[in-house]
Design a protein around this motif. Structure first.
Motif, PDB file in Angstrom:
ATOM      1  N   LYS A 472       0.827  -1.209   0.000  1.00 49.04           N
ATOM      2  CA  LYS A 472       0.000   0.000   0.000  1.00 49.04           C
ATOM      3  C   LYS A 472       0.862   1.259   0.000  1.00 49.04           C
ATOM      4  CE  LYS A 472      -3.976  -2.152   2.234  1.00 49.04           C
ATOM      5  NZ  LYS A 472      -4.907  -2.130   3.388  1.00 49.04           N
ATOM      6  N   GLY A 473       2.007   1.215   0.676  1.00 44.26           N
ATOM      7  CA  GLY A 473       2.901   2.363   0.638  1.00 44.26           C
ATOM      8  C   GLY A 473       3.460   2.613  -0.753  1.00 44.26           C
ATOM      9  N   VAL A 474       3.836   1.543  -1.446  1.00 44.81           N
ATOM     10  CA  VAL A 474       4.318   1.683  -2.817  1.00 44.81           C
ATOM     11  C   VAL A 474       3.201   2.191  -3.725  1.00 44.81           C
ATOM     12  CG1 VAL A 474       5.269   0.435  -4.796  1.00 44.81           C
ATOM     13  CG2 VAL A 474       6.081  -0.086  -2.490  1.00 44.81           C
ATOM     14  N   GLN A 475       1.993   1.709  -3.502  1.00 43.87           N
ATOM     15  CA  GLN A 475       0.855   2.165  -4.295  1.00 43.87           C
ATOM     16  C   GLN A 475       0.636   3.664  -4.116  1.00 43.87           C
ATOM     17  OE1 GLN A 475      -1.107   0.918  -6.550  1.00 43.87           O
ATOM     18  NE2 GLN A 475      -2.586   2.596  -6.629  1.00 43.87           N
ATOM     19  N   ARG A 508       8.930  10.168 -16.169  1.00 45.62           N
ATOM     20  CA  ARG A 508       8.286   8.999 -16.783  1.00 45.62           C
ATOM     21  C   ARG A 508       8.978   7.709 -16.355  1.00 45.62           C
ATOM     22  NH1 ARG A 508       8.778  12.503 -21.325  1.00 45.62           N
ATOM     23  NH2 ARG A 508       6.812  13.505 -21.878  1.00 45.62           N
ATOM     24  N   ARG A 509      10.291   7.734 -16.322  1.00 44.50           N
ATOM     25  CA  ARG A 509      11.016   6.534 -15.889  1.00 44.50           C
ATOM     26  C   ARG A 509      10.729   6.202 -14.431  1.00 44.50           C
ATOM     27  NH1 ARG A 509      15.169   8.802 -19.212  1.00 44.50           N
ATOM     28  NH2 ARG A 509      16.147   9.764 -17.376  1.00 44.50           N
ATOM     29  N   SER A 510      10.540   7.215 -13.614  1.00 43.35           N
ATOM     30  CA  SER A 510      10.207   6.979 -12.207  1.00 43.35           C
ATOM     31  C   SER A 510       8.865   6.266 -12.077  1.00 43.35           C
ATOM     32  CB  SER A 510      10.177   8.311 -11.449  1.00 43.35           C
ATOM     33  OG  SER A 510       9.726   8.124 -10.126  1.00 43.35           O
ATOM     34  N   VAL A 511       7.884   6.705 -12.863  1.00 47.72           N
ATOM     35  CA  VAL A 511       6.568   6.045 -12.826  1.00 47.72           C
ATOM     36  C   VAL A 511       6.685   4.599 -13.307  1.00 47.72           C
ATOM     37  CG1 VAL A 511       4.245   6.077 -13.809  1.00 47.72           C
ATOM     38  CG2 VAL A 511       5.306   8.216 -13.052  1.00 47.72           C
ATOM     39  N   GLU A 512       7.439   4.376 -14.369  1.00 47.90           N
ATOM     40  CA  GLU A 512       7.604   3.005 -14.882  1.00 47.90           C
ATOM     41  C   GLU A 512       8.310   2.112 -13.860  1.00 47.90           C
ATOM     42  OE1 GLU A 512       9.670   3.478 -18.521  1.00 47.90           O
ATOM     43  OE2 GLU A 512       7.969   4.405 -19.588  1.00 47.90           O
ATOM     44  N   MET A 517       7.948  -2.131  -9.769  1.00 41.32           N
ATOM     45  CA  MET A 517       8.121  -2.528  -8.378  1.00 41.32           C
ATOM     46  C   MET A 517       6.838  -3.149  -7.823  1.00 41.32           C
ATOM     47  SD  MET A 517       9.112  -0.158  -5.088  1.00 41.32           S
ATOM     48  CE  MET A 517      10.536   0.515  -5.941  1.00 41.32           C
ATOM     49  N   LYS A 518       5.710  -2.548  -8.154  1.00 41.25           N
ATOM     50  CA  LYS A 518       4.453  -3.097  -7.667  1.00 41.25           C
ATOM     51  C   LYS A 518       4.181  -4.469  -8.282  1.00 41.25           C
ATOM     52  CE  LYS A 518      -0.399  -2.036  -6.929  1.00 41.25           C
ATOM     53  NZ  LYS A 518      -1.534  -1.163  -7.253  1.00 41.25           N
ATOM     54  N   GLU A 520       6.482  -6.665  -9.223  1.00 37.80           N
ATOM     55  CA  GLU A 520       7.364  -7.627  -8.570  1.00 37.80           C
ATOM     56  C   GLU A 520       6.874  -7.964  -7.166  1.00 37.80           C
ATOM     57  OE1 GLU A 520      11.123  -5.757  -8.785  1.00 37.80           O
ATOM     58  OE2 GLU A 520      11.458  -6.223 -10.918  1.00 37.80           O
ATOM     59  N   MET A 521       6.295  -6.994  -6.474  1.00 34.76           N
ATOM     60  CA  MET A 521       5.743  -7.280  -5.151  1.00 34.76           C
ATOM     61  C   MET A 521       4.531  -8.206  -5.242  1.00 34.76           C
ATOM     62  SD  MET A 521       6.090  -3.586  -3.247  1.00 34.76           S
ATOM     63  CE  MET A 521       5.552  -4.264  -1.680  1.00 34.76           C
ATOM     64  N   SER A 522       3.761  -8.063  -6.337  1.00 39.31           N
ATOM     65  CA  SER A 522       2.635  -8.986  -6.513  1.00 39.31           C
ATOM     66  C   SER A 522       3.127 -10.407  -6.748  1.00 39.31           C
ATOM     67  CB  SER A 522       1.771  -8.521  -7.685  1.00 39.31           C
ATOM     68  OG  SER A 522       2.459  -8.683  -8.926  1.00 39.31           O
ATOM     69  N   LEU A 523       4.280 -10.547  -7.404  1.00 37.06           N
ATOM     70  CA  LEU A 523       4.845 -11.879  -7.590  1.00 37.06           C
ATOM     71  C   LEU A 523       5.268 -12.478  -6.248  1.00 37.06           C
ATOM     72  CD1 LEU A 523       7.069 -11.387 -10.775  1.00 37.06           C
ATOM     73  CD2 LEU A 523       4.762 -12.338 -10.637  1.00 37.06           C
ATOM     74  N   VAL A 524       5.862 -11.658  -5.396  1.00 35.89           N
ATOM     75  CA  VAL A 524       6.274 -12.133  -4.083  1.00 35.89           C
ATOM     76  C   VAL A 524       5.071 -12.577  -3.272  1.00 35.89           C
ATOM     77  CG1 VAL A 524       7.382 -11.469  -1.918  1.00 35.89           C
ATOM     78  CG2 VAL A 524       8.347 -10.708  -4.094  1.00 35.89           C
ATOM     79  N   GLU A 525       4.004 -11.784  -3.331  1.00 38.83           N
ATOM     80  CA  GLU A 525       2.793 -12.150  -2.595  1.00 38.83           C
ATOM     81  C   GLU A 525       2.167 -13.418  -3.166  1.00 38.83           C
ATOM     82  OE1 GLU A 525       0.243  -8.805  -2.709  1.00 38.83           O
ATOM     83  OE2 GLU A 525       1.515  -7.543  -1.423  1.00 38.83           O
ATOM     84  N   ALA A 526       2.237 -13.591  -4.473  1.00 36.98           N
ATOM     85  CA  ALA A 526       1.637 -14.785  -5.078  1.00 36.98           C
ATOM     86  C   ALA A 526       2.382 -16.054  -4.685  1.00 36.98           C
ATOM     87  CB  ALA A 526       1.628 -14.636  -6.607  1.00 36.98           C
ATOM     88  N   THR A 527       3.673 -15.924  -4.409  1.00 43.16           N
ATOM     89  CA  THR A 527       4.451 -17.099  -4.006  1.00 43.16           C
ATOM     90  C   THR A 527       4.474 -17.283  -2.496  1.00 43.16           C
ATOM     91  OG1 THR A 527       6.460 -15.733  -4.040  1.00 43.16           O
ATOM     92  CG2 THR A 527       5.917 -16.969  -6.037  1.00 43.16           C
ATOM     93  N   GLY A 528       3.693 -16.463  -1.786  1.00 39.02           N
ATOM     94  CA  GLY A 528       3.612 -16.616  -0.338  1.00 39.02           C
ATOM     95  C   GLY A 528       4.639 -15.846   0.434  1.00 39.02           C
ATOM     96  N   GLY A 529       5.376 -14.962  -0.217  1.00 40.80           N
ATOM     97  CA  GLY A 529       6.391 -14.188   0.487  1.00 40.80           C
ATOM     98  C   GLY A 529       5.778 -12.988   1.162  1.00 40.80           C
TER      99      GLY A 529
END
Length: 549
Positions: A472-475, A508-512, A517-518, A520-529
């Motif tokens: 949520k902080g990254v969001q 623009r690069r900062s937004v990308e 980052m978000k 990659e965090m969803s991947l971590v959450e999907a794998t149970g991290g």
């Protein structure tokens, strides 16, 4: 003809049937039955002539059969792409409508200045052309030029400036010292160059600064002194063609006096420093012409850089100077005063900019009290030390002073984004200050430059939240940077100064990067991290993220 049409329809139906068989082989028999009914030819008789209607009927039957095959394998809504992922939780973005009005007004003034500059350039060309002929044409051309220059000088007048003053005034402020719009300053230099040349032809002397009260000191030096030297070099060649040695000597002596006067200045790197070198070449050109005249039999007096007595108004008085020394000495003192102000401004800007930068570092370290103290120090430096200098010399408004304002805006915006407008929030509120929330007057380029730099600090904060597995902080960081990007892209134009165009690509690069980052965090959450990592930051931590988000 009918046979060919039936053959075309049969071919179309066979292709459709093959498609249906590969996708869903079940309904093939019923489909073929329908196809056979469609291919039954209508009897040709006098009651049913073979007309265009019959052809249209056959074609409609064949295409109807093909559409039946496509309908049987039609796509379901699940096969269509979904809408793009929306990162903004709120439809509204940063409101920059007031700033856009100011930017548009400034652009209109700048465009009007360029239009006026072109008119002045044409009028100067007419004056130079008329001076080659003389007579009434020159008087008319000079009148048109003076009218246009009246518009130029009136557009730069400051109603709070006192026009009174004498030649000995050493104050750095002078009427017209406010920066001119567009390239009008260069046209003023060209105007003074022409006026000084005409003044030399009529008096043999340098045009005094008192006759050009609306011009700045830099414009006078660049046009009436340095520019005149170039014209006198050309003038000397012309008079030498008819072997007019005295006129060439007068031009040489005046250029020599100007050269001696300019040697007193310590020009920094800039337009005047580059133009100054041309005076040396002009003097050398005139001396070479006099030498060439002397070797061809002309009598050349040894009067280099010596005062030549000239009659003054026919009253019997002798004036032993070709340049107005008193006025030029006052101008020299004003230039020295301006250099002192500039050096003092640069030194104090370093202190203010350093305090603003350190306050941002303190915010990243969660040192709120020190950040508040440093921001207050920066504001006090601007109000007490820098603003008085800029008010005395408005042309110092851009450069170092503008940079420290951008740094202050960035620090204030980051502080408000973390702790709210009043600093009472314990967790990031995402508050975006507007230009009217600052106590110090800001130009649009100052505020927009600061808000672009803010996105870099928000990106660094997002890295901290990402390390702590705070989705949520990254969001929230992504929403802030994306909102700034969309708001800036909605502007019809950027301010002429500030270099905002160079800051758009990093934004623009900062937004990308935050979007990545978000992901990659969803991947971590999907794998149970889901393990939390404690990271020191300027926010209050809970088990569910930034302040519970």
């Amino acid at each position: 003809m009918l046979y060919m049409l039936q053959l075309f329809a049969l071919t179309s139906i066979r292709r459709s049937a093959a498609f249906v068989q590969t996708s869903s082989p079940g309904p093939r028999r019923s489909f073929v039955g329908v196809a056979r009914q469609l291919l039954v030819p209508a009897p040709l008789s006098s009651a049913h002539p073979f007309t265009a209607t019959t052809v249209a009927t056959i074609n409609s039957r064949s295409f109807t059969s093909a559409s039946i095959a496509l309908d049987m394998s039609s796509s379901t809504p699940s096969n269509l792409p979904h809408a793009p992922h929306r990162y903004l939780s709120r439809p509204d973005t940063l409101d920059l409508s007031d700033l856009e009005i100011r930017i548009n007004d400034a652009d209109e003034r700048r465009q009007a200045a360029y239009d006026l500059s072109r008119k002045v350039g044409v009028a100067l060309a007419k004056c130079r052309a008329a001076s080659e002929v003389g007579g009434d044409a020159q008087s008319v051309a000079d009148g048109e030029l003076e009218t246009l220059m009246g518009e130029v000088f009136s557009a730069n007048e400051d109603p709070t400036t006192d026009d009174s003053g004498d030649a000995g005034d050493t104050s750095s402020n002078k009427k017209g010292s406010k920066p001119r719009d567009g390239n009008l300053s260069y046209k003023v230099e060209d105007y003074l160059r022409y006026k000084s040349y005409v003044h030399f032809l009529s008096t043999g002397r340098l045009l005094p600064p008192s006759l050009t009260p609306d011009a700045t000191d830099e414009e006078y030096l660049g046009g009436a002194c340095i520019g005149l030297a170039q014209d006198l070099a050309r003038y000397g060649v012309g008079r030498a063609t008819v072997r007019d040695v005295p006129s060439v000597q007068m031009a040489r002596d005046l250029v020599g006096d100007v050269m001696t006067y300019l040697l007193q200045f310590d020009f920094r790197n800039g337009p005047l420093r580059r133009k100054y070198d041309g005076v040396k070449y002009a003097l050398k050109s005139l001396e070479t012409v006099l030498y060439e005249l002397s070797v061809t039999g002309a009598e050349v007096l040894d009067g280099n850089n010596k005062d030549v007595e000239m009659q003054n108004g026919g009253d019997g008085k002798k004036e032993a100077c070709r340049i107005p020394k008193d006025e030029l000495e006052a101008l020299h003192k004003r230039m020295e005063r301006r250099d002192e102000l500039r050096e003092r401004l640069i030194k104090r800007c370093r202190d203010g900019q350093k305090a603003a930068k350190q306050s941002i570092f303190a915010l990243h370290r969660n040192d709120k009290k020190r950040a508040e103290k440093l921001i207050d120090e920066c504001e006090e430096c601007i109000k007490n030390d820098l603003l008085p200098i800029v008010e005395e010399e408005p042309r110092l408004r851009y450069g170092s002073f503008s940079n420290v304002l951008e740094e202050l805006v960035e620090a204030r915006l980051f502080y408000a984004w973390l702790f709210g407008k009043d600093g009472n929030d314990e967790c990031p509120s995402g508050t975006m200050l507007t230009i009217t929330d600052f106590a110090i007057h800001l130009e649009p380029e100052d505020y927009l430059g600061g808000i672009c730099d803010l996105t870099g600090e928000v990106g660094r904060f997002a890295v901290q939240r990402g390390t702590a597995r705070d989705t949520k902080g990254v969001q929230m960081c992504l929403e802030a940077n994306l909102s700034v990007l969309l708001s800036l892209q909605s502007l019809s134009r950027f301010p002429s100064g500030g270099g905002l165009g160079k800051k758009m690509d990093p934004l623009r690069r900062s937004v990308e990067k935050l979007e990545r980052m978000k992901y990659e965090m969803s991947l971590v959450e999907a794998t149970g991290g889901t393990r939390k990592v404690m990271v020191e930051s300027g926010v209050k931590e809970t088990d569910s993220g930034v302040c519970g988000g």
